[in-house]
Design a protein around this motif. Structure first.
Motif, PDB file in Angstrom:
ATOM      1  N   TYR A 124       0.801  -1.227   0.000  1.00  0.00           N
ATOM      2  CA  TYR A 124       0.000   0.000   0.000  1.00  0.00           C
ATOM      3  C   TYR A 124       0.835   1.278   0.000  1.00  0.00           C
ATOM      4  CZ  TYR A 124      -3.951  -3.033   0.507  1.00  0.00           C
ATOM      5  OH  TYR A 124      -4.897  -4.005   0.257  1.00  0.00           O
ATOM      6  N   GLY A 125       2.164   1.166  -0.055  1.00  0.00           N
ATOM      7  CA  GLY A 125       2.978   2.361  -0.218  1.00  0.00           C
ATOM      8  C   GLY A 125       3.958   2.586   0.913  1.00  0.00           C
ATOM      9  N   ARG A 126       4.705   3.653   0.758  1.00  0.00           N
ATOM     10  CA  ARG A 126       5.733   4.001   1.736  1.00  0.00           C
ATOM     11  C   ARG A 126       5.237   5.087   2.695  1.00  0.00           C
ATOM     12  NH1 ARG A 126       6.222   0.261  -1.027  1.00  0.00           N
ATOM     13  NH2 ARG A 126       6.019   1.529  -2.893  1.00  0.00           N
ATOM     14  N   PHE A 127       5.763   5.053   3.907  1.00  0.00           N
ATOM     15  CA  PHE A 127       5.579   6.112   4.901  1.00  0.00           C
ATOM     16  C   PHE A 127       4.104   6.329   5.261  1.00  0.00           C
ATOM     17  CE2 PHE A 127       9.155   7.564   2.028  1.00  0.00           C
ATOM     18  CZ  PHE A 127      10.141   6.887   2.734  1.00  0.00           C
ATOM     19  N   LEU A 128       3.397   5.214   5.479  1.00  0.00           N
ATOM     20  CA  LEU A 128       1.968   5.279   5.783  1.00  0.00           C
ATOM     21  C   LEU A 128       1.729   5.637   7.245  1.00  0.00           C
ATOM     22  CD1 LEU A 128       0.739   2.051   3.938  1.00  0.00           C
ATOM     23  CD2 LEU A 128       1.014   4.375   3.018  1.00  0.00           C
ATOM     24  N   ALA A 129       0.687   6.400   7.471  1.00  0.00           N
ATOM     25  CA  ALA A 129       0.313   6.759   8.843  1.00  0.00           C
ATOM     26  C   ALA A 129      -0.300   5.553   9.543  1.00  0.00           C
ATOM     27  CB  ALA A 129      -0.682   7.909   8.823  1.00  0.00           C
ATOM     28  N   PRO A 130       0.026   5.347  10.800  1.00  0.00           N
ATOM     29  CA  PRO A 130      -0.615   4.250  11.537  1.00  0.00           C
ATOM     30  C   PRO A 130      -2.103   4.528  11.730  1.00  0.00           C
ATOM     31  CG  PRO A 130       0.674   5.633  13.018  1.00  0.00           C
ATOM     32  CD  PRO A 130       0.981   6.096  11.635  1.00  0.00           C
ATOM     33  N   GLY A 165      18.753 -16.147  -5.645  1.00  0.00           N
ATOM     34  CA  GLY A 165      19.951 -15.368  -5.916  1.00  0.00           C
ATOM     35  C   GLY A 165      19.699 -14.059  -6.634  1.00  0.00           C
ATOM     36  N   PHE A 166      18.404 -13.776  -7.011  1.00  0.00           N
ATOM     37  CA  PHE A 166      18.095 -12.529  -7.701  1.00  0.00           C
ATOM     38  C   PHE A 166      17.527 -11.538  -6.689  1.00  0.00           C
ATOM     39  CE2 PHE A 166      15.113  -9.690  -9.854  1.00  0.00           C
ATOM     40  CZ  PHE A 166      15.961  -9.117 -10.797  1.00  0.00           C
ATOM     41  N   ASP A 167      18.261 -10.511  -6.441  1.00  0.00           N
ATOM     42  CA  ASP A 167      17.845  -9.502  -5.471  1.00  0.00           C
ATOM     43  C   ASP A 167      17.683  -8.148  -6.151  1.00  0.00           C
ATOM     44  OD1 ASP A 167      17.933 -11.236  -3.213  1.00  0.00           O
ATOM     45  OD2 ASP A 167      20.130 -11.069  -3.221  1.00  0.00           O
ATOM     46  N   SER A 168      16.545  -7.518  -5.927  1.00  0.00           N
ATOM     47  CA  SER A 168      16.336  -6.177  -6.452  1.00  0.00           C
ATOM     48  C   SER A 168      17.143  -5.189  -5.625  1.00  0.00           C
ATOM     49  CB  SER A 168      14.852  -5.811  -6.379  1.00  0.00           C
ATOM     50  OG  SER A 168      14.071  -6.705  -7.142  1.00  0.00           O
ATOM     51  N   PRO A 169      17.505  -4.053  -6.203  1.00  0.00           N
ATOM     52  CA  PRO A 169      18.202  -3.026  -5.415  1.00  0.00           C
ATOM     53  C   PRO A 169      17.337  -2.565  -4.246  1.00  0.00           C
ATOM     54  CG  PRO A 169      18.273  -2.530  -7.766  1.00  0.00           C
ATOM     55  CD  PRO A 169      17.313  -3.666  -7.606  1.00  0.00           C
ATOM     56  N   ASP A 170      17.977  -2.173  -3.165  1.00  0.00           N
ATOM     57  CA  ASP A 170      17.232  -1.697  -2.001  1.00  0.00           C
ATOM     58  C   ASP A 170      16.384  -0.474  -2.341  1.00  0.00           C
ATOM     59  OD1 ASP A 170      18.513  -3.703  -0.698  1.00  0.00           O
ATOM     60  OD2 ASP A 170      19.741  -2.419   0.595  1.00  0.00           O
ATOM     61  N   THR A 171      16.771   0.250  -3.359  1.00  0.00           N
ATOM     62  CA  THR A 171      16.045   1.468  -3.742  1.00  0.00           C
ATOM     63  C   THR A 171      14.991   1.221  -4.821  1.00  0.00           C
ATOM     64  OG1 THR A 171      17.772   1.989  -5.358  1.00  0.00           O
ATOM     65  CG2 THR A 171      18.001   2.946  -3.150  1.00  0.00           C
ATOM     66  N   TYR A 172      14.720  -0.052  -5.119  1.00  0.00           N
ATOM     67  CA  TYR A 172      13.803  -0.369  -6.219  1.00  0.00           C
ATOM     68  C   TYR A 172      12.444   0.301  -6.041  1.00  0.00           C
ATOM     69  CZ  TYR A 172      10.699  -3.027  -9.277  1.00  0.00           C
ATOM     70  OH  TYR A 172       9.762  -3.374 -10.214  1.00  0.00           O
ATOM     71  N   VAL A 203      11.556   2.816  -4.094  1.00  0.00           N
ATOM     72  CA  VAL A 203      11.644   4.280  -4.103  1.00  0.00           C
ATOM     73  C   VAL A 203      11.651   4.785  -5.539  1.00  0.00           C
ATOM     74  CG1 VAL A 203      13.116   6.259  -3.556  1.00  0.00           C
ATOM     75  CG2 VAL A 203      12.782   4.438  -1.866  1.00  0.00           C
ATOM     76  N   ASP A 204      12.493   4.185  -6.365  1.00  0.00           N
ATOM     77  CA  ASP A 204      12.555   4.620  -7.758  1.00  0.00           C
ATOM     78  C   ASP A 204      11.225   4.378  -8.472  1.00  0.00           C
ATOM     79  OD1 ASP A 204      15.164   5.348  -7.329  1.00  0.00           O
ATOM     80  OD2 ASP A 204      16.025   3.544  -8.233  1.00  0.00           O
ATOM     81  N   SER A 205      10.574   3.276  -8.137  1.00  0.00           N
ATOM     82  CA  SER A 205       9.265   2.987  -8.736  1.00  0.00           C
ATOM     83  C   SER A 205       8.242   4.042  -8.341  1.00  0.00           C
ATOM     84  CB  SER A 205       8.795   1.595  -8.305  1.00  0.00           C
ATOM     85  OG  SER A 205       7.517   1.299  -8.831  1.00  0.00           O
ATOM     86  N   ASP A 206       8.239   4.436  -7.076  1.00  0.00           N
ATOM     87  CA  ASP A 206       7.311   5.472  -6.621  1.00  0.00           C
ATOM     88  C   ASP A 206       7.568   6.804  -7.323  1.00  0.00           C
ATOM     89  OD1 ASP A 206       6.056   3.724  -4.895  1.00  0.00           O
ATOM     90  OD2 ASP A 206       7.235   4.332  -3.147  1.00  0.00           O
ATOM     91  N   ALA A 256      21.564  10.752  -6.555  1.00  0.00           N
ATOM     92  CA  ALA A 256      20.688  11.857  -6.965  1.00  0.00           C
ATOM     93  C   ALA A 256      20.462  11.845  -8.470  1.00  0.00           C
ATOM     94  CB  ALA A 256      21.285  13.186  -6.519  1.00  0.00           C
ATOM     95  N   ASP A 257      21.504  11.514  -9.229  1.00  0.00           N
ATOM     96  CA  ASP A 257      21.371  11.459 -10.691  1.00  0.00           C
ATOM     97  C   ASP A 257      20.399  10.358 -11.112  1.00  0.00           C
ATOM     98  OD1 ASP A 257      23.117  13.554 -11.008  1.00  0.00           O
ATOM     99  OD2 ASP A 257      24.858  12.311 -11.524  1.00  0.00           O
ATOM    100  N   VAL A 258      20.463   9.215 -10.437  1.00  0.00           N
ATOM    101  CA  VAL A 258      19.539   8.122 -10.755  1.00  0.00           C
ATOM    102  C   VAL A 258      18.098   8.556 -10.486  1.00  0.00           C
ATOM    103  CG1 VAL A 258      18.783   5.819 -10.049  1.00  0.00           C
ATOM    104  CG2 VAL A 258      21.216   6.281 -10.405  1.00  0.00           C
ATOM    105  N   MET A 259      17.885   9.227  -9.396  1.00  0.00           N
ATOM    106  CA  MET A 259      16.540   9.666  -9.045  1.00  0.00           C
ATOM    107  C   MET A 259      16.025  10.698 -10.038  1.00  0.00           C
ATOM    108  SD  MET A 259      17.125   9.921  -4.905  1.00  0.00           S
ATOM    109  CE  MET A 259      15.447  10.377  -4.510  1.00  0.00           C
ATOM    110  N   ARG A 260      16.893  11.634 -10.404  1.00  0.00           N
ATOM    111  CA  ARG A 260      16.501  12.650 -11.382  1.00  0.00           C
ATOM    112  C   ARG A 260      16.170  11.995 -12.715  1.00  0.00           C
ATOM    113  NH1 ARG A 260      19.051  16.089 -13.410  1.00  0.00           N
ATOM    114  NH2 ARG A 260      18.100  18.122 -13.065  1.00  0.00           N
ATOM    115  N   GLN A 261      16.975  11.014 -13.116  1.00  0.00           N
ATOM    116  CA  GLN A 261      16.758  10.360 -14.400  1.00  0.00           C
ATOM    117  C   GLN A 261      15.460   9.573 -14.413  1.00  0.00           C
ATOM    118  OE1 GLN A 261      19.192  10.961 -16.904  1.00  0.00           O
ATOM    119  NE2 GLN A 261      17.398  10.367 -18.118  1.00  0.00           N
ATOM    120  N   ALA A 262      15.153   8.916 -13.272  1.00  0.00           N
ATOM    121  CA  ALA A 262      13.902   8.165 -13.192  1.00  0.00           C
ATOM    122  C   ALA A 262      12.704   9.087 -13.389  1.00  0.00           C
ATOM    123  CB  ALA A 262      13.813   7.456 -11.839  1.00  0.00           C
TER     124      ALA A 262
END
Length: 421
Positions: A220-226, A295-302, A304-307, A402-408
């Motif tokens: 349901y997303g990131r940083f949700l209110a309880p 053995g296939f692991d997505s980046p920890d920032t996957y 975030v970049d998707s959002d 920061a460049d990756v985020m800007r590019q996304a």
């Protein structure tokens, strides 16, 4: 909507006068139809004669109409002589009574009341200010009781029902701002995207079903209110045509300049809220994925970049509709449209310069203070990237990240802007 984005204030009352019926025209002069060269025929001819011969049938029809009058919608004539539908006083009262409005628009977990919701909201041509009233009812039913309060389950279900009821509906004049305020109130939920219907189990879910799992992740997303219930706009039921297509609804809302301003502001506020809760590496501090057995692991920032991509998609789509409507004449005066959007825009939303750990209800996300707008408001690419640049510099985010985020953001914004649909 039928105003096509006129430059007037989009939420102003429609000044079309009180509903009225058509006034009868002049009466034809009485005359006798004569046979050529003969005496007047005393027997009426034409429709009158047929009516007299079948007066019993005519009387029966009249009685039948009177008997069923309460089931026939009251059609009046609006200011342009177009037949219109009068909004009942009971519906108007809901706009001033949020609790009653929520009860009226709550379809239930099984959507048993969905038809009643659609009947209440969908009117092709409401009389006078009826469209504005319907938008106010939507806002009242789905809005949290305060910016510090989470949405209830009934409010979230009502939001789903509104989006589904208005699927593929041309909104009447004045209704769009109220519906846009609803979507702004559910800014996180409207970004949800899943690949399986199994993940969309009901029109809205209670807070406990949206809690983080043992990896610190939730669909349901990131940083949700309880404690906040969440509308699931992707919910569908087997053998049912009830579906909430947010893409088509946003396309309809984008015709109205005030609704456009509300949606555009909500996306920019959500971006600022999101950035200021990321850690110093531009990642989600709550997310700690475990290694997968394959053995296939997505980046920890996957995620975030998707959002960030989804945020850019929504803003790019708004600008795409603006350009399309200017080309096809839906927006007859683009300068007037933009001026109205600017008038209803509070300003720029910059992320806080320190990492925040609070988790606000969705109503509080879009109520954040705004700063003075700089540059062209309708240059959305610049507006988005400026916020990211300011945040990255203040937080000393590694340049590569920061460049990756800007590019996304940049890639998806351009894709959404030019994608033909």
């Amino acid at each position: 909507m039928r105003d096509g984005g006129e430059g007037r204030e989009a939420d102003a009352d429609v000044n079309e006068g009180l509903p009225h019926g058509r006034q009868p025209g002049g009466h034809p002069q009485d005359r006798s139809d004569e046979e050529p060269g003969g005496e007047p025929d005393p027997t009426p001819s034409g429709p009158l004669a047929r009516l007299r011969r079948h007066w019993l049938l005519a009387s029966a029809v009249a009685l039948a109409l009177l008997a069923t009058a309460t089931a026939v919608p009251l059609l009046l004539a609006d200011g342009d002589d177009t037949p219109c539908q009068k909004i009942p006083s009971s519906t108007r009262a809901l706009a001033k009574d949020p609790a009653a409005a929520t009860r009226a628009l709550d379809p239930g977990d099984d959507l048993a009341r969905f038809d009643a919701v659609r009947e209440l909201l969908v009117h092709e041509h409401p009389c006078g200010d009826g469209g504005k009233v319907l938008g106010e009812v939507v806002d009242a039913a789905t809005r949290a009781t305060g910016i510090e309060n989470p949405h209830t389950l009934a409010q979230a279900r009502s939001a789903f029902a509104v989006a589904a009821a208005l699927d593929d509906v041309e909104l009447p004049d004045g209704m769009a701002p109220g519906v846009a305020r609803m979507l702004a109130q559910y800014i996180v939920d409207q970004h949800r995207y899943t690949r399986s219907d199994d993940d969309s189990v009901r029109p809205a879910v209670p807070a406990e079903l949206a809690r983080l799992d043992d990896e610190g992740w939730t669909t349901y997303g990131r940083f949700l209110a309880p404690g906040e219930a969440h509308a699931d706009f992707e919910h569908t039921q087997p053998y049912s045509d009830v579906e909430a297509d947010l893409e088509s609804l946003i396309a309809e809302l984008a015709k109205d300049p005030k609704a456009f301003a509300i949606l555009y502001a909500a996306e920019r506020a959500w971006l600022a809220y999101y950035l200021e809760r990321l850690d110093d590496k531009g990642g989600d501090p709550d997310y700690h994925p475990k290694p997968h057995k394959d053995g296939f692991d997505s980046p920890d920032t996957y995620w975030v970049d998707s959002d960030l991509e989804h945020m850019a998609d929504r803003v790019g789509a708004l600008m795409k509709y603006r350009a399309r409507y200017a080309r096809d004449g839906t927006i007859p005066d683009l300068a007037a449209f933009d001026a109205t959007v600017d008038r209803y825009t509070r300003g720029v939303y910059l992320a806080h310069t320190a990492q925040l750990t609070t988790r606000l209800p969705m109503a509080g996300i879009t109520a954040r203070p705004a700063g003075r707008m700089r540059g062209d408001l309708m240059d959305a690419r610049h507006q988005l990237l400026r916020v990211v640049d300011f945040w990255a510099a203040a937080r000393k985010i590694p340049k590569a990240r920061a460049d990756v985020m800007r590019q996304a953001i940049d890639d998806r914004y351009v894709r959404a802007l030019w994608l033909a649909t």
